[in-house]
Design an enzyme around this catalytic site. Structure first.
Site, PDB file in Angstrom:
ATOM      1  N   GLU A 176       0.868  -1.040   0.116  1.00 47.03           N
ATOM      2  CA  GLU A 176      -0.191  -0.042  -0.030  1.00 47.03           C
ATOM      3  C   GLU A 176       0.546   1.263   0.089  1.00 47.03           C
ATOM      4  OE1 GLU A 176      -3.420  -0.062   2.698  1.00 47.03           O
ATOM      5  OE2 GLU A 176      -3.369  -2.399   2.775  1.00 47.03           O
ATOM      6  N   ASN A 177       2.080   1.222  -0.135  1.00 41.06           N
ATOM      7  CA  ASN A 177       2.893   2.338   0.175  1.00 41.06           C
ATOM      8  C   ASN A 177       2.754   3.436  -1.405  1.00 41.06           C
ATOM      9  OD1 ASN A 177       3.891   1.173   2.224  1.00 41.06           O
ATOM     10  ND2 ASN A 177       5.871   0.999   1.710  1.00 41.06           N
TER      11      ASN A 177
END
Ligand SMILES: *[C@@H]1O[C@H](CO)[C@@H](O)[C@H](O)[C@H]1NC(C)=O
Ligand SMILES: *[C@@H]1O[C@H](CO)[C@@H](O)[C@H](O)[C@H]1NC(C)=O
Ligand SMILES: *[C@@H]1O[C@H](CO)[C@@H](O)[C@H](O)[C@H]1NC(C)=O
Length: 491
Positions: A442-443
């Site tokens: 999810e970065n």
């Protein structure tokens, strides 16, 4: 010198598995240093026995200093544990056999996390990455009779906050987890299980310990440190090969014959080899004449044989829709992945038993899943996890251990991440269960949808950091170490 490496392995799914046994004229001598160590805190008020592999929390619980950490608000009550510094100590006696060996390595399969190792009072080395294996050459420090081995561990909370303070030029968000999690700050500055500083699904227990095995390895002339293999398919010749990579540690120049054999495939080849002193990586290719290709959807257990599989991630335009397709083809056949996200099984990895792993993975299969994602906020799983997945036909989406945060890109940080990536890819790439490597959890979404309120003028800096870490370093290393097997890779 004759080094004979026998590669064997099979499993009930489409695979080439990597279980190896090694025979060499120069046998390696291994002294296991696991078991009961002594553990003390920094002011000496606590002194207790501690199991290695293990961690401080488990030792305190086993000795009755704390009760069940999962009970009510014990995450908060036991916060002091990771704010203290701890020292693990053991003693061992050198055998005559070992003391005559030319080289002796002190090997830690995993130190959690910020450690200083000393042997007989002399500093041997430091550690700051939970995901790396460390070895130290210690022949000259060993003595007859009793030897004292010590590992001092610095509070990971203190270390993370010091690293954050040293990074003065700009903030690397998030600084702290949401207050409701009662967690610790700056976990993105330490290479450690990210969820150990708290997560939305779990408590804050920043572990400290020797979470994997410790041993001495002694040898003459050379030893085989690591073997990995990947099957490669050559389209032009419609032929399979197996590429075998050996990491050899030689004490002196060594010349000789190397025989690589895969009994299950009736394949054996001999190579003339030459190793210079030090660590050398070498690469050998064995041609395979007959292969069995498995269909991926079958979960039946086949007789002991070696099977081969290819994986393709298909991203192509979809008629009448924006965007691209996203599905896998295994041995040319499209497959539907039905799976779950795999987070750490326990706050304390030493309490994850083989039975627990087997039960969870079998339960996933019983629930008709065929895939699991090893989530980037946890740990690169233990070997047994991937072995069971190989056997049960569970396909693994393997994240690198970065989650829901931006990360620093100082040289030291990048260096330790590079070492981590090389070690983990080499350890895991022989497992047919792994179908894809993914940079993080999810970065990219965090950056793209601005979770951290980064002013527009500063975004380019963070995008540069993102590209530097995942594209210029991690992705390049994965391609370098798996390129010939063309594993799919994102981002
Ligand atoms: C020693 O450390 C423990 C644990 O952090 C703490 O509770 C105790 O107060 C300390 N004792 C002294 C004398 O400082
Ligand atoms: C832990 O060690 C660090 C570095 O030596 C020191 O600054 C800190 O005060 C120590 N913590 C405790 C609780 O003694
Ligand atoms: C293995 O050998 C091949 C062919 O010589 C080479 O392209 C590749 O980079 C080597 N791989 C490693 C990891 O050394």
């Amino acid at each position: 010198m004759l080094l004979h490496v026998r590669l064997s392995g099979w499993a009930c799914w489409c695979l080439f598995s990597g279980v190896f046994s090694v025979f060499s004229l120069q046998q390696r001598l291994t002294v296991n240093l696991n078991g009961k160590w002594r553990l003390s805190n920094s002011n000496g008020s606590l002194l207790l026995p501690a199991q290695v592999p293990g961690c401080v929390h488990s030792a305190l619980q086993q000795q009755g200093y704390i009760t069940d950490p999962y009970f009510r608000f014990n995450d908060v009550s036991y916060r002091w544990i990771a704010l203290d510094n701890w020292t693990y100590t053991t003693t061992f006696t050198l055998s005559a056999e070992l003391s005559v060996k030319q080289k002796v390595l002190l090997v830690f399969d995993g130190v959690d996390t910020v450690g200083s190792v000393s042997l007989n009072g002399i500093a041997v080395g430091k550690t700051n990455n939970m995901f790396c294996r460390h070895d130290f050459s210690v022949k000259d420090l060993l003595k007859d009779g009793e030897n004292v081995l010590q590992v001092g561990l610095l509070s990971p909370i203190l270390y993370a906050s010091e690293q954050r303070k040293a990074h003065t030029s700009y903030v690397v968000p998030p600084e702290c987890p949401p207050g409701v999690q009662k967690g610790e700050c700056h976990v993105n500055f330490i290479r450690k299980e990210q969820s150990s500083f708290s997560w939305d699904w779990g408590p804050s227990f920043p572990t400290m310990g020797l979470w994997k095995g410790v041993r001495l390895e002694a040898f003459d002339i050379l030893q085989l440190v690591q073997v990995s293999s990947v099957p490669l398919y050559n389209d032009a010749f419609s032929q399979w090969r197996v590429q075998i990579e050996l990491l050899i540690d030689a004490v002196q120049t060594a010349r000789g014959q190397l025989t690589l054999s895969i009994p299950e495939l009736d394949s054996e080849q001999t190579f003339q080899t030459h190793f210079n002193p030090g660590k050398t990586k070498s690469n050998f290719t064995i041609l395979i004449n007959t292969v069995l290709e498995m269909t991926p959807v079958s979960l039946l257990c086949y007789p002991p044989q070696v099977y081969f599989r290819t994986v393709e991630l298909i991203q192509e335009p979809v008629v009448g829709s924006p965007g691209l397709s996203f599905y896998f083809r295994i041995n040319g056949k499209p497959i539907f992945l039905k799976g779950s996200n795999w987070i750490p099984v326990h706050s304390f990895q030493d309490q994850v038993t083989p039975d627990v792993l087997k039960n969870l993975l079998q339960s996933a299969v019983d629930a008709n899943m065929n895939a699991l994602r090893v989530w980037g906020g946890g740990v690169y799983e233990q070997d047994l996890f991937y072995e069971i997945c190989d056997e049960l036909g569970i396909m693994v989406w393997q994240d690198f251990m970065f989650a829901c945060a931006m990360y620093p890109t100082e040289t030291d940080f990048i260096q330790t991440v590079r070492e981590e990536v090389v070690q983990q890819v080499q350890r895991l790439k022989s497992h047919p269960s792994i179908i894809i490597w993914s940079g993080n959890n999810e970065n990219e979404a965090a950056l793209a949808t601005d979770w951290f309120d980064i002013p527009a003028s500063q975004r380019p800096k963070y995008i540069r950091d993102y590209v530097m870490l995942y594209v210029d370093n991690i992705k390049k290393l994965v391609l370098l170490y798996t390129s010939t097997c063309q594993m799919p890779l994102i981002p």
